[in-house]
Design a protein around this motif. Structure first.
Motif, short mmCIF file in Angstrom:
data_model
loop_
_atom_site.label_atom_id
_atom_site.label_comp_id
_atom_site.label_asym_id
_atom_site.label_seq_id
_atom_site.Cartn_x
_atom_site.Cartn_y
_atom_site.Cartn_z
N LEU A 170 46.53 30.51 55.82
CA LEU A 170 45.89 30.46 57.20
C LEU A 170 45.63 29.04 57.58
O LEU A 170 44.99 28.73 58.59
N HIS A 171 46.37 28.13 56.77
CA HIS A 171 46.31 26.72 57.31
C HIS A 171 44.75 25.94 57.33
O HIS A 171 44.35 25.09 58.24
N ASP A 172 44.01 26.55 56.47
CA ASP A 172 42.58 26.33 56.60
C ASP A 172 42.21 25.90 55.01
O ASP A 172 42.21 26.60 54.14
N PRO A 173 41.72 24.75 55.00
CA PRO A 173 41.44 24.03 53.62
C PRO A 173 40.10 24.85 53.08
O PRO A 173 39.83 24.62 51.94
N GLU A 174 39.29 25.48 53.85
CA GLU A 174 38.27 26.10 53.42
C GLU A 174 37.92 27.49 53.92
O GLU A 174 37.29 27.67 55.05
N PRO A 175 38.69 28.68 53.32
CA PRO A 175 38.80 29.91 53.88
C PRO A 175 37.37 30.70 53.74
O PRO A 175 37.30 31.92 54.56
N GLY A 176 36.63 30.12 53.01
CA GLY A 176 35.11 30.54 52.97
C GLY A 176 35.08 31.97 52.74
O GLY A 176 35.57 32.64 51.53
N MET A 177 34.39 32.76 53.75
CA MET A 177 33.99 34.16 53.33
C MET A 177 35.19 35.28 53.28
O MET A 177 34.98 35.94 52.59
N LEU A 178 36.21 34.96 53.82
CA LEU A 178 37.53 35.68 53.92
C LEU A 178 37.83 35.59 52.44
O LEU A 178 38.23 36.52 51.91
N TRP A 179 37.80 34.33 51.88
CA TRP A 179 38.27 34.24 50.40
C TRP A 179 37.53 34.91 49.52
O TRP A 179 37.66 35.74 48.46
N ALA A 180 36.18 34.83 49.77
CA ALA A 180 35.09 35.55 48.83
C ALA A 180 35.32 36.83 49.14
O ALA A 180 35.17 37.65 47.95
N VAL A 181 35.26 37.68 50.19
CA VAL A 181 35.57 38.98 50.15
C VAL A 181 36.86 39.48 49.38
O VAL A 181 36.81 40.52 48.74
N ALA A 182 37.99 38.64 49.62
CA ALA A 182 39.30 39.11 48.84
C ALA A 182 39.12 38.88 47.40
O ALA A 182 39.48 39.79 46.88
N ALA A 183 38.35 37.90 46.97
CA ALA A 183 38.36 37.82 45.55
C ALA A 183 37.36 38.75 44.96
O ALA A 183 37.64 39.31 43.87
N LEU A 184 36.29 39.28 45.63
CA LEU A 184 35.50 40.55 45.17
C LEU A 184 36.25 41.63 44.93
O LEU A 184 36.09 42.50 43.98
N LEU A 185 37.00 42.05 46.32
CA LEU A 185 37.79 43.07 46.05
C LEU A 185 38.78 43.18 45.16
O LEU A 185 38.99 44.13 44.25
N THR A 186 39.42 41.94 45.01
CA THR A 186 40.46 41.87 43.95
C THR A 186 39.97 41.90 42.34
O THR A 186 40.53 42.73 41.46
N GLY A 187 38.87 41.37 42.22
CA GLY A 187 38.26 41.27 40.93
C GLY A 187 37.82 42.57 40.74
O GLY A 187 38.28 43.25 39.34
N ALA A 188 36.99 43.41 41.55
CA ALA A 188 36.88 44.79 41.36
C ALA A 188 38.16 45.73 41.04
O ALA A 188 37.95 46.51 40.10
N ALA A 189 39.05 45.61 41.86
CA ALA A 189 40.36 46.32 41.75
C ALA A 189 40.80 46.03 40.45
O ALA A 189 41.58 47.03 39.62
N GLY A 190 41.14 44.88 39.97
CA GLY A 190 41.87 44.28 38.71
C GLY A 190 41.25 44.72 37.53
O GLY A 190 41.81 45.08 36.60
N LEU A 191 39.77 44.73 37.41
CA LEU A 191 39.02 45.49 36.34
C LEU A 191 39.28 46.73 36.26
O LEU A 191 39.21 47.66 35.35
N ALA A 192 39.40 47.72 37.58
CA ALA A 192 39.53 49.08 37.53
C ALA A 192 40.85 49.43 36.91
O ALA A 192 41.20 50.24 36.08
N VAL A 193 41.70 48.67 37.34
CA VAL A 193 43.21 48.94 36.92
C VAL A 193 43.14 48.82 35.42
O VAL A 193 43.95 49.38 34.72
N ALA A 194 42.63 47.76 35.04
CA ALA A 194 42.53 47.19 33.41
C ALA A 194 41.89 48.52 32.63
O ALA A 194 42.57 48.98 31.64
N ARG A 195 40.80 48.99 33.24
CA ARG A 195 40.16 50.05 32.61
C ARG A 195 40.94 51.40 32.56
O ARG A 195 41.23 52.12 31.48
N ARG A 196 41.57 51.48 33.87
CA ARG A 196 42.41 52.70 33.79
C ARG A 196 43.81 52.65 32.75
O ARG A 196 44.11 53.49 32.38
N VAL A 197 44.20 51.51 32.73
CA VAL A 197 45.41 51.46 31.83
C VAL A 197 44.93 52.03 30.42
O VAL A 197 45.76 52.46 29.77
N TYR A 198 43.87 51.41 30.10
CA TYR A 198 43.30 51.47 29.01
C TYR A 198 42.99 52.97 28.40
O TYR A 198 43.52 53.53 27.46
#
Length: 439
Positions: A278-306
């Protein structure tokens, strides 16, 4: 668990230990009987280190992080201001919890030059250990126990960009990866499983996500043990460094800017990817939402693989990749988890051409150093054209691709199959030991 079940479990565990010891002895005997392979592997390792030394002579390795660790140890030993100093020409501060500073006290007993040499040798040994643990987790039993194979892999693994950068900066990434992988690769029900993971979280906070992985996969006792290990590290910090502990846990741990700029190419986390895109040094809320969704999805995938595939090693790896993606800053040397990734891919690449090609491509991605090829002096990281973005962010893109591939792989998976190496229920263990005794 009844007394009979407990006895059956102990019998099964003794049987497994004896089998592993016999396997190790046979492998060691085979290696000794074939000295040519051992000599070739040792020569390859020597050549690899000679190349590292030649590079150091041309461009001295800064090993700046080991300087920070030494300063932390000195502050802890002398009662100095742990979070008030900066060292090196880059003005680097302390960023780890006080417990880590206590562990760094022995670094003050050596001169800086000697400490750098020791750091290189220790990291080399840790790389060999990580390769061994990764092969063991991937069930590459022959490679895990063969000394020539481990030495040759160490010689080549040194040049993986995340591993090489760990040597360049004198980092502790290999030690933490070994600690976590050893702990979580042990059978469920092993004594104090999770405690070493908690200690790793006490040194550097990001391994705490593995306790959450244990919890969501139903291993509550191991998750509680990890919490106990982390609690012990915090209490030791409070006991010996009370002022620094209060300062860190109430203020410093929230100051992510102390670690560095999130938008530079060194940062291979999701935030770094989005900031550069985004050419933005502080993506702020956009990154926070993306990180939250990625974290939830990543843990869900880890649980599913197990749960669906019974592949704990893949679950651990997915959890590590999720932590690297959602962390505000994941320097490229934090991605030493590429070593277990390559071992797991190698285990699945046998006799399948496209899988071998995929393994080669991912190995190349972790070796090519494309993030250092794009313009990154000053603030050029923020002004990269679209076609250079994949070159600047190879690791987060690979991490996201891995999560997507595992979602597809487990979409219609059957119930979890029996997994070799997993502790069976006590009744099954008893039957297994009985068969072993009669066969």
């Amino acid at each position: 668990m009844s007394a009979a079940d407990g006895a059956g479990f102990r019998t099964w565990r003794r049987t497994v230990r004896r089998t592993l010891k016999r396997t190790w002895r046979r492998t060691w005997a085979r290696d000794v009987a074939r000295p040519r392979r051992l000599a070739l592997a040792a020569a390859l390792l020597a050549v690899s280190f000679a190349g590292l030394w030649a590079l150091y002579e041309l461009v001295p390795l800064p090993m700046s992080d080991i300087v920070v660790y030494r300063a932390e140890g000195e502050a802890a030993a002398t009662g100095g201001d742990l979070y008030g100093f900066t060292v090196t020409k880059w003005h680097l501060p302390a960023t780890y919890p006080p417990f880590a500073a206590l562990l760094f006290i022995p670094t003050t007993w050596l001169s800086l030059t000697t400490l750098k040499v020791v750091c290189v040798l220790v990291n080399a040994a840790l790389l060999a250990l990580l390769i061994h643990l990764s092969c063991k987790a991937a069930r590459l039993r022959h490679a895990a126990g063969a000394v020539p194979a481990v030495l040759a892999a160490t010689a080549l693994g040194l040049w993986l960009e995340p591993v090489f950068q760990t040597f360049v900066f004198g980092q502790v990434n290999l030690a933490l990866a070994c600690l976590v992988l050893w702990d979580l690769s042990r059978p469920d029900g092993a004594r104090f499983k999770g405690f070493a993971t908690g200690i790793a979280a006490g040194i550097k906070l990001t391994p705490a996500i593995f306790a959450l992985y244990l919890l969501i996969t139903g291993r509550v006792k191991a998750a509680a043990t990890a919490l106990a290990g982390f609690t012990v590290s915090v209490l030791l910090g409070l006991l010996f460094l009370p002022g620094a502990s209060v300062e860190f846990w109430t203020r410093r741990m929230f100051e992510t800017g102390r670690v560095g700029k999130a938008w530079i190419v060194d940062n291979q986390s999701l935030q770094g990817l989005i900031a550069r895109l985004l050419h933005d040094p502080e993506p702020g809320m956009l990154w926070a939402v993306a990180a939250l969704l990625t974290g939830a999805a990543g843990l869900a995938v880890a649980r599913r693989v197990y749960l669906r595939r019974g592949l704990d090693a893949w679950g651990v790896l997915v959890t590590a990749v999720t932590a690297l993606l959602v962390s505000p800053i994941s320097w490229s040397h934090h991605w030493v988890w590429c070593v277990p990734l390559l071992a797991l891919l190698a285990a699945h690449a046998r006799d399948v051409l496209w899988r071998r090609a995929l393994l080669a491509a991912i190995t190349l991605a972790f070796t090519a150093r494309t993030l250092w090829i794009v313009p990154h002096a000053g603030d050029l990281d923020l002004h990269l054209p679209w076609w250079q973005q994949p070159l600047a962010s190879p690791y987060p893109l690979l991490g996201l691709a891995l999560l997507g591939a595992l979602v597809w792989w487990t979409r219609n998976a059957p119930a979890r199959p029996a997994e070799p190496g997993r502790i069976p229920p006590p009744r099954a263990a008893e039957r297994l030991s009985t068969r072993a005794g009669t066969g």
